[in-house]
Design a protein around this motif. Structure first.
Motif, PDB file in Angstrom:
ATOM      1  N   UNK A   1       0.810  -1.230   0.000  1.00 26.42           N
ATOM      2  CA  UNK A   1       0.000   0.000   0.000  1.00 26.42           C
ATOM      3  C   UNK A   1       0.837   1.272   0.000  1.00 26.42           C
ATOM      4  N   UNK A   2       1.908   1.303   0.790  1.00 21.94           N
ATOM      5  CA  UNK A   2       2.718   2.520   0.872  1.00 21.94           C
ATOM      6  C   UNK A   2       3.471   2.759  -0.434  1.00 21.94           C
ATOM      7  N   UNK A   3       4.004   1.701  -1.036  1.00 23.67           N
ATOM      8  CA  UNK A   3       4.712   1.862  -2.316  1.00 23.67           C
ATOM      9  C   UNK A   3       3.774   2.358  -3.410  1.00 23.67           C
ATOM     10  N   UNK A   4       2.606   1.772  -3.504  1.00 25.76           N
ATOM     11  CA  UNK A   4       1.636   2.194  -4.523  1.00 25.76           C
ATOM     12  C   UNK A   4       1.224   3.650  -4.303  1.00 25.76           C
ATOM     13  N   UNK A   5       0.966   4.019  -3.057  1.00 23.99           N
ATOM     14  CA  UNK A   5       0.571   5.394  -2.753  1.00 23.99           C
ATOM     15  C   UNK A   5       1.693   6.378  -3.081  1.00 23.99           C
ATOM     16  N   UNK A   6       2.914   6.026  -2.705  1.00 20.70           N
ATOM     17  CA  UNK A   6       4.039   6.918  -2.980  1.00 20.70           C
ATOM     18  C   UNK A   6       4.302   7.060  -4.482  1.00 20.70           C
ATOM     19  N   UNK A   7       4.258   5.969  -5.211  1.00 23.35           N
ATOM     20  CA  UNK A   7       4.517   6.058  -6.647  1.00 23.35           C
ATOM     21  C   UNK A   7       3.393   6.799  -7.371  1.00 23.35           C
ATOM     22  N   UNK A   8       2.173   6.651  -6.896  1.00 21.86           N
ATOM     23  CA  UNK A   8       1.068   7.440  -7.459  1.00 21.86           C
ATOM     24  C   UNK A   8       1.293   8.921  -7.187  1.00 21.86           C
ATOM     25  N   UNK A   9       1.722   9.217  -5.969  1.00 18.01           N
ATOM     26  CA  UNK A   9       2.013  10.603  -5.607  1.00 18.01           C
ATOM     27  C   UNK A   9       3.106  11.173  -6.497  1.00 18.01           C
ATOM     28  N   UNK A  10       4.142  10.381  -6.736  1.00 17.91           N
ATOM     29  CA  UNK A  10       5.249  10.828  -7.583  1.00 17.91           C
ATOM     30  C   UNK A  10       4.774  11.132  -8.999  1.00 17.91           C
ATOM     31  N   UNK A  11       3.881  10.302  -9.521  1.00 11.49           N
ATOM     32  CA  UNK A  11       3.328  10.551 -10.857  1.00 11.49           C
ATOM     33  C   UNK A  11       2.649  11.915 -10.912  1.00 11.49           C
ATOM     34  N   UNK A  12       1.824  12.210  -9.911  1.00 14.61           N
ATOM     35  CA  UNK A  12       1.107  13.483  -9.918  1.00 14.61           C
ATOM     36  C   UNK A  12       2.042  14.654  -9.648  1.00 14.61           C
ATOM     37  N   UNK A  13       3.135  14.415  -8.925  1.00 17.39           N
ATOM     38  CA  UNK A  13       4.126  15.466  -8.745  1.00 17.39           C
ATOM     39  C   UNK A  13       4.715  15.876 -10.095  1.00 17.39           C
ATOM     40  N   UNK A  14       5.040  14.889 -10.931  1.00 21.40           N
ATOM     41  CA  UNK A  14       5.605  15.188 -12.243  1.00 21.40           C
ATOM     42  C   UNK A  14       4.581  15.878 -13.142  1.00 21.40           C
ATOM     43  N   UNK A  15       3.344  15.394 -13.116  1.00 24.00           N
ATOM     44  CA  UNK A  15       2.282  16.029 -13.903  1.00 24.00           C
ATOM     45  C   UNK A  15       2.071  17.470 -13.440  1.00 24.00           C
TER      46      UNK A  15
END
Length: 462
Positions: free
Chosen positions: A24-38
């Motif tokens: 759960x934490x990895x998925x949440x963090x990587x999703x967050x990273x995607x939106x940071x780049x966007x």
């Protein structure tokens, strides 16, 4: 001095705890990273348009009004909120010293939340949005966020209820405060009962409180956990921790209306907001003293610990932005700084220099522990820190100075609006330069995260 909540968590076997949070934490963090780049791409486009209005001007979905709102929602609900939930989940399990209970439900949270952000950003870029800042996402999409938050509350409470120790750490106060405060203010902000002046008052109240009682508690919980953990000593004062938390809870939720000085808002409401903003000096001073005295004699660790470097930068920025906020809430100051780029600098000092830098620090500590691999490049971490620190420093200093001069000029009836706008262009160009530095830092961080995931995958299959 009572020891409850003051000591750095003592050592224990964290393997099972970290394993329970891995997916759960990895998925949440990587999703967050995607939106940071966007969000970073959107931010650069919006920034360039401030001094080059015709940039990408042939595309309706990239007009300034749409792209800036898309940026705000991508970084607030995408990057910041998803990163907040991930950090919250890991800290809840670590501080309870038990595996995360029902953590698989947070994958549903990630799915629903990402869907909400995606739909919201698409609707905003299509021109279908509400007129309140940070609340642009049209209904009924916000229902997805509320549904996604239910597992967060359930997992947090279930894990806390089964904790192995009965004492409560300082970080846990902030974690559970944020867990219950955010859905409350979000529901209130979306009630269909505001029009005219009440809508403006509600909008400023929500904008302040989403930072103050959603992101700030998670940022401070991280600082209260990682600083003692890394330096290996208890937090300086339990009583200052207590004062800082309850003063934040008491005063912050009155903030927001001081941004409407001079507007058709009841005087008592503005005065109450100004008073509460000034009183925020109390929790800020308590937190600053606690963090500084805990770090005292250990500042040399900033050279070797990337987590500490980001966390301390964020903690110092929290002190600076909060004291600045108390000062600019005063009527004679607000009459100069409001409706200028000074306010933009102030908000970025809070959301980026404080919260985002703190979140970077948390990720640098948490991801290697749940994935059981080390970061692939120490130089990349240093580049990430200095690019983002320098970038946000240039951004904040430039717009703070430019915004103050802008405010003085706007209050001068002899000045034309066009001449004031022309004078701001160098500051806005400097803002774009700062944005480029920050964007490069984000790309460096994203590459490090991808390489870390690749290492973890190779270790898993080997």
């Amino acid at each position: 001095m009572p020891q409850t909540g003051t000591a750095a968590p003592t050592e224990y076997d964290t393997t099972e705890v970290d394993r329970s949070t891995r997916w759960p934490v990895t998925v949440l963090y990587m999703s967050a990273l995607f939106w940071l780049l966007v969000g970073t791409v959107f931010a650069l486009i919006a920034s360039i348009k401030m001094h080059m209005p015709d940039f990408l001007g042939d595309y309706a979905f990239l007009t300034f009004g749409r792209i800036r709102s898309a940026h705000l929602n991508a970084v607030i609900y995408g990057w910041s909120s998803l990163g907040t939930i991930a950090t919250l989940a890991w800290l809840v399990a670590r501080l309870a010293r038990v595996p995360l209970r029902g953590g698989i439900a947070l994958l549903a949270t990630a799915a629903l939340w990402n869907l909400g952000v995606l739909l919201g950003v698409v609707q905003i870029m299509a021109g279908n949005m509400r007129g309140s800042e940070w609340l642009e996402i049209p209904t009924p999409i916000p229902v997805l966020f509320l549904a996604a938050f239910v597992p967060v509350i359930w997992v947090s409470l279930k894990t806390f209820a089964q904790r192995k120790i009965q004492s409560t750490y300082v970080s846990q106060w902030y974690l559970f405060g944020a867990t219950f405060w955010f859905p409350a203010i979000y529901v209130v902000a979306y009630l269909p009962v505001y029009q005219g002046v009440p809508q403006a008052a509600m909008n400023w109240w929500f904008a302040h409180n989403v930072l103050g009682i959603w992101f700030t508690p998670i940022g401070l919980a991280s600082a209260y956990y990682f600083i003692p953990k890394i330096v290996g000593r208890p937090i300086y004062s339990y009583y200052l921790s207590l004062l800082g938390f309850w003063a934040l809870a008491l005063f912050y939720n009155w903030n927001g209306s001081h941004h409407l000085v001079g507007g058709p808002v009841p005087t008592w409401l503005m005065t109450a907001s100004i008073t509460a903003s000034v009183m925020m000096v109390i929790p800020v001073a308590a937190v600053a003293i606690n963090h500084h005295m805990t770090m005292k004699g250990h500042f040399s660790l900033l050279k070797t610990s990337p987590t500490l470097r980001f966390i301390v930068f964020g903690a110092m920025s929290y002190t600076g932005v909060s004291l600045q906020g108390s000062m600019q809430a005063l009527r004679n100051v607000a009459q100069i700084t409001h409706f200028t780029h000074h306010t933009v600098a102030h908000s970025h000092m809070g959301m980026y220099a404080f919260f985002t830098m703190t979140l970077f620090g948390a990720m640098y500590y948490i991801l290697p522990r749940i994935l059981r691999v080390e970061w692939p490049s120490a130089p990349a971490i240093r580049w990430h820190f200095w690019l983002t620190a320098l970038g946000i420093g240039i951004y904040v200093v430039g717009l703070t100075i430019g915004g103050f001069f802008q405010g003085l000029a706007l209050n001068d009836p002899a000045r034309s609006f066009q001449s004031i706008t022309d004078e701001m262009i160098p500051y806005l160009e400097l803002r774009s330069v700062a944005g480029v530095l920050i964007a490069i830092g984000h790309v460096v961080f994203a590459i490090s995260c991808v390489r870390l995931l690749k290492r973890a995958r190779e270790g898993l299959f080997s």
